[in-house]
Design an enzyme around this catalytic site. Structure first.
Site, PDB file in Angstrom:
ATOM      1  N   GLY A  52       0.865  -1.045  -0.079  1.00  0.00           N
ATOM      2  CA  GLY A  52      -0.110   0.028   0.032  1.00  0.00           C
ATOM      3  C   GLY A  52       0.987   1.234   0.156  1.00  0.00           C
ATOM      4  O   GLY A  52       0.806   1.943   0.834  1.00  0.00           O
ATOM      5  N   HIS A  53       1.795   1.447  -0.954  1.00  0.00           N
ATOM      6  CA  HIS A  53       2.700   2.364  -1.076  1.00  0.00           C
ATOM      7  C   HIS A  53       3.550   2.341  -2.444  1.00  0.00           C
ATOM      8  O   HIS A  53       3.634   1.148  -3.062  1.00  0.00           O
ATOM      9  CB  HIS A  53       3.752   2.596   0.177  1.00  0.00           C
ATOM     10  CG  HIS A  53       4.479   1.052   0.294  1.00  0.00           C
ATOM     11  ND1 HIS A  53       5.492   0.652  -0.263  1.00  0.00           N
ATOM     12  CD2 HIS A  53       4.405   0.173   1.506  1.00  0.00           C
ATOM     13  CE1 HIS A  53       5.944  -0.474   0.108  1.00  0.00           C
ATOM     14  NE2 HIS A  53       5.218  -0.743   1.172  1.00  0.00           N
ATOM     15  N   ALA A  54       4.361   3.292  -2.654  1.00  0.00           N
ATOM     16  CA  ALA A  54       5.324   3.269  -3.741  1.00  0.00           C
ATOM     17  C   ALA A  54       6.655   3.609  -3.098  1.00  0.00           C
ATOM     18  O   ALA A  54       6.682   4.138  -2.024  1.00  0.00           O
ATOM     19  CB  ALA A  54       4.862   4.252  -4.862  1.00  0.00           C
TER      20      ALA A  54
END
Ligand code: TYD
Length: 138
Positions: A52-54
């Protein structure tokens, strides 16, 4: 080895043997980067979602060493889902792709290789900030 600009499945060597199969990963030969860090995700309870991130600059290579899970990747507009369920291939996720992992099977074991040490400052954890970076408005 050219660094892909899109998420891509990479097949790994598989040495088949009646005594059991063997696969391996060498930096630059099977992953397009120098391996600086390895971590793994395990004991995932049913229904849990990881990621749930980059990352701003980090490239990743993810392998399901055991069991299965889905890796959902997005470039801010287009979303792709990759099922990882064999230990002889993995998913290369370039920097600046949002990702989460879901549908972990019982006893699944995710191995992750990256080209950088852990730095929280390399994470983009806010989708609205990510969207702005992707659309050139950040
Ligand atoms: P995080 O990457 O947010 O987990 P996921 O994306 O799988 O949900 O990491 C969870 C926590 O672990 C966070 O506090 C940072 C820490 N961490 C490290 O200290 N070193 C590492 O190499 C990684 C991947 C995470």
């Amino acid at each position: 080895m050219i660094t892909p600009e899109q998420p891509i499945l990479i097949n790994l060597p598989k040495i088949e043997d009646a005594r059991g199969n063997l696969s391996f990963i060498e930096e630059f030969a099977h992953v397009p980067f120098k391996i600086e860090r390895t971590f793994w995700i395990y004991d995932v309870p049913g229904g849990a979602v990881r990621g749930g991130h980059a990352y701003r600059t980090t490239h990743e290579f993810i392998v399901a060493l055991s069991g299965s899970f889905d890796v959902v990747v997005s470039d801010g507009s287009k979303t792709q889902k990759f099922l990882l369920n064999r230990s002889y291939y993995g998913l290369f996720v370039p920097k600046l792709f949002w990702r989460h992992m879901e549908n972990f099977s019982t006893n699944s074991f995710a191995l992750v290789l990256t080209d950088q040490p852990y730095r929280e400052s390399d994470y983009i954890r806010d989708w609205s900030i990510y969207s702005k970076i992707r659309s050139g408005n950040a």
